[in-house]
Design a protein around this motif. Structure first.
Motif, PDB file in Angstrom:
ATOM      1  N   ASN A   2       0.842  -1.187   0.000  1.00 20.72           N
ATOM      2  CA  ASN A   2       0.000   0.000   0.000  1.00 20.72           C
ATOM      3  C   ASN A   2       0.879   1.238   0.000  1.00 20.72           C
ATOM      4  O   ASN A   2       2.032   1.210   0.426  1.00 20.72           O
ATOM      5  CB  ASN A   2      -0.961   0.020   1.186  1.00 20.72           C
ATOM      6  N   SER A  62      -2.697  -3.847  -2.565  1.00 24.35           N
ATOM      7  CA  SER A  62      -2.839  -3.107  -3.814  1.00 24.35           C
ATOM      8  C   SER A  62      -1.707  -3.415  -4.783  1.00 24.35           C
ATOM      9  O   SER A  62      -0.609  -3.819  -4.379  1.00 24.35           O
ATOM     10  CB  SER A  62      -2.834  -1.596  -3.538  1.00 24.35           C
ATOM     11  N   GLY A  88      -6.523  -0.961  -5.679  1.00 23.17           N
ATOM     12  CA  GLY A  88      -6.738  -1.729  -4.473  1.00 23.17           C
ATOM     13  C   GLY A  88      -7.591  -2.963  -4.668  1.00 23.17           C
ATOM     14  O   GLY A  88      -8.403  -3.043  -5.603  1.00 23.17           O
ATOM     15  N   TRP A 118      -4.743  -4.809   4.180  1.00 27.84           N
ATOM     16  CA  TRP A 118      -3.308  -5.027   4.039  1.00 27.84           C
ATOM     17  C   TRP A 118      -2.710  -5.575   5.326  1.00 27.84           C
ATOM     18  O   TRP A 118      -1.637  -6.183   5.330  1.00 27.84           O
ATOM     19  CB  TRP A 118      -2.673  -3.720   3.627  1.00 27.84           C
TER      20      TRP A 118
END
Length: 291
Positions: free
Chosen positions: A154, A164, A176, A181
């Motif tokens: 991310n 992502s 994403g 995450w």
């Protein structure tokens, strides 16, 4: 003569088993001594040098592999990366992966975003309790404008906490998955190459796909299609941001980095040379017993 048939058959079987992973270009199982600094470690296969340039103490080897889906073999330990003492970036070089027109590159690893968080919702960062960037990217050092080509993780200042695809390391291009995450997953990314650096490529991301069945791009959790080029990759760089402007320092655990040309490589038995050596040793033992 017959006493050598069994060992010969065993060695042949070993050779065929090794050939199944012949397209596994890179493998990093983090099989180092627990407690050791990641910088300077030089195991795995396919790399042209050791891990380098990370701040001392920012990357530490931990015992045991991170959990993987059934059918994905693991070995060694894993790495814990922290930005607590400052932004942590560590690099490892490998032979250029050209990514010519019509070729496909597969990349996978196990990872999880960890560390301190902020309360949400936040007026600036929305529902993301981890607004400092943490990711692992692949670079093309010969690219004329922006060496960082693609990453997984991310971005800094993202308003969503999600696994992502990050083309060019750009938060503006981030795509994403909707999956947090800070959940541990086996991430698999497919890069479809369509030409040289002037032709955009396609990237697709899955989390914990069935290792025995190649996933369909229609079922990808995130994709970046026709945006930027992903060819000429030649080093990997995990990035963990420091504490900055009220955003807590990042932390990440990472393991089982694989790069190959087929989906089967993402769960291949690594280090075929080691398998061949084991096979030869077994052949010698069997032959010796039959004397």
């Amino acid at each position: 003569m017959t006493r050598f048939l069994t060992p010969l058959a065993l060695c042949t079987a070993m050779a065929f088993a090794a050939s199944a992973s012949a397209e596994l270009l890179l493998y990093e199982p983090f099989g180092y001594t627990a407690g050791a600094d990641l910088v300077g470690q030089n195991g795995g296969t396919g790399f042209t040098g050791a891990w380098r340039d990370g701040a001392a103490g920012g990357g530490i080897i931990q015992a045991g592999s991170l959990p993987a889906p059934a059918g994905v073999p693991t070995a060694g330990g894993h790495a814990m990366l922290s930005g607590a003492a400052g932004t942590y970036q560590v690099y490892r070089d490998f032979t250029n992966i050209e990514g010519a027109d019509g070729e496909t590159t597969w990349i996978s690893w196990i990872a999880q975003r960890q560390g301190d968080s902020i309360p949400t919702p936040d007026p600036t960062y929305g529902d993301n309790p981890y607004p400092r960037g943490v990711n692992a990217g692949f670079f093309n050092t010969e690219h004329p404008t922006r060496p960082e080509r693609v990453g997984i993780g991310n971005s800094s200042n993202a308003t969503e906490n999600e696994w992502s695809i990050i083309p060019e390391g750009s938060g503006g291009l981030r795509e994403g998955s909707g999956v947090p995450w800070d959940e541990m997953h086996w991430a698999v990314m497919r890069l479809d190459h369509h030409g040289d650096i002037n032709t955009p490529d396609d990237a697709y991301l899955w989390l914990d796909p069935d290792p025995n069945v190649e996933p369909d791009i229609m079922n990808a959790l995130a994709s970046s299609v026709g945006v930027v080029d992903f060819s000429g990759l030649d080093f990997i760089r995990p990035f963990v941001g420091n504490e900055s402007s009220g955003r807590p320092a990042g932390q990440m655990v990472i393991d089982e980095i694989r790069v190959g040309t087929t989906y089967a490589d993402m769960s291949a038995v690594p280090e075929p040379a080691a398998l061949c050596l084991a096979g030869l040793a077994a052949c010698g033992l069997v032959g010796r017993r039959r004397r």
